[in-house]
Design a protein around this motif. Structure first.
Motif, short mmCIF file in Angstrom:
data_model
loop_
_atom_site.label_atom_id
_atom_site.label_comp_id
_atom_site.label_asym_id
_atom_site.label_seq_id
_atom_site.Cartn_x
_atom_site.Cartn_y
_atom_site.Cartn_z
N VAL A 126 43.84 41.88 42.34
CA VAL A 126 44.48 41.92 41.02
C VAL A 126 43.65 41.03 40.11
N TYR A 127 43.47 41.45 38.84
CA TYR A 127 42.69 40.63 37.92
C TYR A 127 43.48 40.41 36.63
N PHE A 128 43.15 39.30 35.96
CA PHE A 128 43.91 38.84 34.80
C PHE A 128 42.95 38.50 33.66
N LEU A 158 47.94 35.46 28.65
CA LEU A 158 47.67 36.63 29.47
C LEU A 158 47.59 37.86 28.57
N TYR A 197 46.08 40.99 29.85
CA TYR A 197 46.10 42.22 30.64
C TYR A 197 46.10 41.87 32.12
N ILE A 198 46.81 42.66 32.91
CA ILE A 198 46.78 42.56 34.37
C ILE A 198 46.35 43.92 34.89
N ARG A 216 44.54 46.11 38.54
CA ARG A 216 44.33 46.08 39.98
C ARG A 216 43.18 47.02 40.31
N TRP A 259 40.98 36.34 39.07
CA TRP A 259 41.32 37.39 40.02
C TRP A 259 41.95 36.80 41.26
N ARG A 286 50.31 43.28 41.76
CA ARG A 286 50.35 43.53 40.33
C ARG A 286 51.80 43.67 39.85
N VAL A 330 53.61 40.12 39.55
CA VAL A 330 53.02 39.03 38.74
C VAL A 330 53.84 38.85 37.49
#
Length: 85
Positions: free
Chosen positions: A19-21, A29, A31-32, A34, A69, A82, A85
């Motif tokens: 998962v990346y942020f 934040l 965007y999240i 995967r 990430w 994801r 979170v």
């Protein structure tokens, strides 16, 4: 993005599911996402231009100051991560 984060940043991203942020200068934040391959997915944002991407994606890339990430064991685990979170 390469100018902002540097080429070493993109080489450091592991080629594993996760998962990346995307975060702003203020740490907000934005965007999240995967991926089954974090290196390939995060690296793909380096090439976003008006000709190669949606305006929404271009705005996101322009606002991003930091990408974090979280590696996961499997793509399915990344999807679950994801969602939580």
């Amino acid at each position: 993005m390469t100018e902002r984060l540097g080429p070493a940043f993109f080489r450091a991203v592991p080629p594993v599911p996760g998962v990346y942020f995307f975060r702003s200068d203020e740490g907000d934040l934005l965007y999240i996402g995967r991926s089954s391959n974090l290196r390939a997915r995060i690296g793909s944002y380096r090439h976003v231009t008006l000709q190669k991407g949606a305006r929404r994606t271009l705005r996101l890339v322009r606002r991003t100051a930091r990408i974090d990430w979280k590696p996961c064991a499997t793509a399915a685990e990344a999807e679950i991560g994801r969602a939580h979170v």
